[in-house]
Enzyme design. Structure first.
Site, PDB file in Angstrom:
ATOM      1  N   ALA A 115       0.865  -1.189   0.000  1.00 58.95           N
ATOM      2  CA  ALA A 115       0.000   0.000   0.000  1.00 58.95           C
ATOM      3  C   ALA A 115       0.896   1.232   0.000  1.00 58.95           C
ATOM      4  O   ALA A 115       2.104   1.133   0.204  1.00 58.95           O
ATOM      5  CB  ALA A 115      -0.881   0.006   1.247  1.00 58.95           C
ATOM      6  N   LYS A 116       0.330   2.364  -0.262  1.00 57.66           N
ATOM      7  CA  LYS A 116       1.040   3.634  -0.117  1.00 57.66           C
ATOM      8  C   LYS A 116       0.013   4.727   0.026  1.00 57.66           C
ATOM      9  O   LYS A 116      -1.134   4.576  -0.442  1.00 57.66           O
ATOM     10  CB  LYS A 116       1.907   3.907  -1.354  1.00 57.66           C
ATOM     11  CG  LYS A 116       3.101   4.766  -1.073  1.00 57.66           C
ATOM     12  CD  LYS A 116       4.213   3.959  -0.435  1.00 57.66           C
ATOM     13  CE  LYS A 116       5.451   4.774  -0.154  1.00 57.66           C
ATOM     14  NZ  LYS A 116       6.570   3.910   0.265  1.00 57.66           N
ATOM     15  N   GLY A 117       0.393   5.819   0.658  1.00 56.69           N
ATOM     16  CA  GLY A 117      -0.529   6.932   0.809  1.00 56.69           C
ATOM     17  C   GLY A 117       0.195   8.242   0.669  1.00 56.69           C
ATOM     18  O   GLY A 117       1.427   8.300   0.730  1.00 56.69           O
TER      19      GLY A 117
END
Ligand code: NAD
Length: 426
Positions: A115-117
């Site tokens: 994931a990444k944000g």
């Protein structure tokens, strides 16, 4: 005459992280003869969230920031990946970084997806309390989607231990009890892990140790050039120096220093800390960041930022081993040039995976409520990095491919296998 339209198009494509990731994914998937159903599922993220974050600024005015969280894959466990704050964050970049996390976690065989944000903001122009309010509201918007069993954020560009402490606290306030396993990269006093801060640089050292054995070199006979002197480059250079390597060049964003006989790295880092630059450091030559990459050396470790080695300079790179401390320092267009030059690449998804490996240890320790000594963390990190290096090397030999392709193939193979075993709920 060169056609500027075509050149521009090439440049934009070559430097787009999503295109770089997809080019490597597609090549590896093709070589694996990946089942078309798995290909269709694995090439796209599982979920892309976009949220609007209202923040009361110190001036009393309300500002609304745009935030993203992309969860790429859950086949092997909760999604895992950092949160960055920057004016340049785009959904394409976050998507590429989320996929990279899936492959990175699979290469080191930790039970996480990717994931990444990110939040589009300029953190350098915000006060600490504005940053706190923005972080807490962002965490509140993500509350249904993150959690120790769902998605575990970590620091990334312009976020740090403090940011993680705020996210952990916000999540815990909603849960009505402390949930420290919701993020990693926390302060040690709040459930962080010993050795996490040094983990990426230490992991880099462990894989370089393995790579130089292939060239029958030993640390004292190995000249290393390091680009960047932050968490990865600075700590990596210190650990390499301690291990007996001859670090001949190092840089920060404003330029580098070079001494073919080796630099006293602890002194250089102390100078950097004191004066905020390598300028005025005695007994060395100055070198630009671009020239530094082209220095004669045995190991080149780009540990600063993406797109440093591309079709424009790959044929001038002179190292034996390229150890990618940064994410995406090499464009896909440079891969073949480096391969044809016989350069042994330790790809980013392996070389800088020490950070996520110790993040996994942090998550484990939080869930056990039992914390390990730093020596235990470092020893377990070494086991994981050496085993992963050997897995990738073996994969490259068996399939007759370069190490980057092998790392992608290994990762896609692992994620694909687990996806097939679970079955696609379609
Ligand atoms: P950092 O901010 O601590 O350090 C970055 C260093 O690079 C600084 O010395 C800075 O002066 C230099 N730099 C920045 N832009 C530059 C440019 N355009 N040219 C030359 N030098 C430049 O960052 P970090 O945590 O060390 O991360 C560096 C890279 O490693 C990034 O690509 C990051 O995504 C990746 N990475 C970091 C970790 C981690 O645990 N910190 C883990 C995996 C990957």
């Amino acid at each position: 005459m060169a056609n500027p339209m075509v050149d521009d198009a090439r440049e934009i494509k070559e430097e787009n992280p999503f295109e770089s990731m997809m080019a490597r994914f597609d090549r590896a998937a093709q070589l694996l003869d990946l089942d078309p159903d798995l290909y269709a599922v694995m090439r796209v993220p599982n979920r892309e969230l976009k949220v609007y974050i209202p923040v009361r600024m110190d001036s009393g005015r309300m500002e609304v920031f745009e935030g993203y969280r992309v969860q790429h894959n859950f086949a092997r466990g909760p999604a895992k990946g950092g949160i960055r704050y920057s004016p340049d964050v785009t959904i394409d970049e976050v998507k590429a970084l989320a996929a990279w996390m899936t492959w990175k976690c699979a290469v080191v065989n930790v039970p996480f997806g990717g994931a990444k944000g990110g939040v589009v903001c300029n953190p350098h122009e915000m006060s600490l309390s504005e940053l706190e309010r923005m972080t807490r509201r962002f965490a509140a918007e993500l509350i249904d989607f993150i959690g120790p069993e769902k998605d575990v954020p970590a620091p990334d560009m312009n976020t740090n231990e403090q940011t993680m402490a705020w996210i952990m606290d916000t999540y815990s306030m909603h849960a009505r009890h402390t949930v420290n396993a919701v993020v990693t990269g926390k302060p040690v006093a709040l459930g962080g892990s010993a050795g996490r801060r040094e983990a990426t640089g230490r992991g880099l050292l462990f894989v370089i140790n393995e790579a130089i054995k292939k060239f029958k070199m030993t640390p004292p006979t190995t000249r290393v050039v390091v680009q960047g002197s932050g968490n990865v480059g600075g700590i990596g250079a210190m650990l390499l120096h301690e291990a007996g390597y001859k670090v001949v060049a190092i840089s920060d964003i404003s330029g580098g220093i070079y001494n073919p006989n080796g630099i006293d790295i602890p002194e250089a880092m102390e100078h950097l800390k004191r004066t905020r630059s390598f300028e005025e450091f005695a007994g060395v030559e100055r070198v630009s960041n671009q020239d530094l990459l082209e220095l004669e050396c045995d190991v080149l470790a780009p540990c600063a930022t993406e797109n440093q080695i591309g079709s424009h300079n790959a044929d001038r790179i002179k190292c034996k081993v390229l150890a990618e401390g940064a994410n995406g320092p090499t464009t896909a267009a440079a891969d073949e040039i480096l391969h044809n030059k016989g350069i042994f690449v330790i790809p980013d998804i392996l070389a800088n995976a020490g950070g996520v490996t110790v993040s996994y240890f942090e998550w484990v320790q939080d869930r056990m409520g039992y914390f390990w000594k730093e020596e235990v963390v470092n020893e377990r990190l070494q086991d994981v990095m050496v085993a992963s290096f050997n897995d990738v090397s073996k994969y490259a030999e068996t399939h007759g491919v370069d190490t980057r392709t092998a790392a992608y193939m290994l990762a896609i193979d692992r994620v694909g296998y687990d996806t097939r075993m679970r079955g696609i709920y379609a």
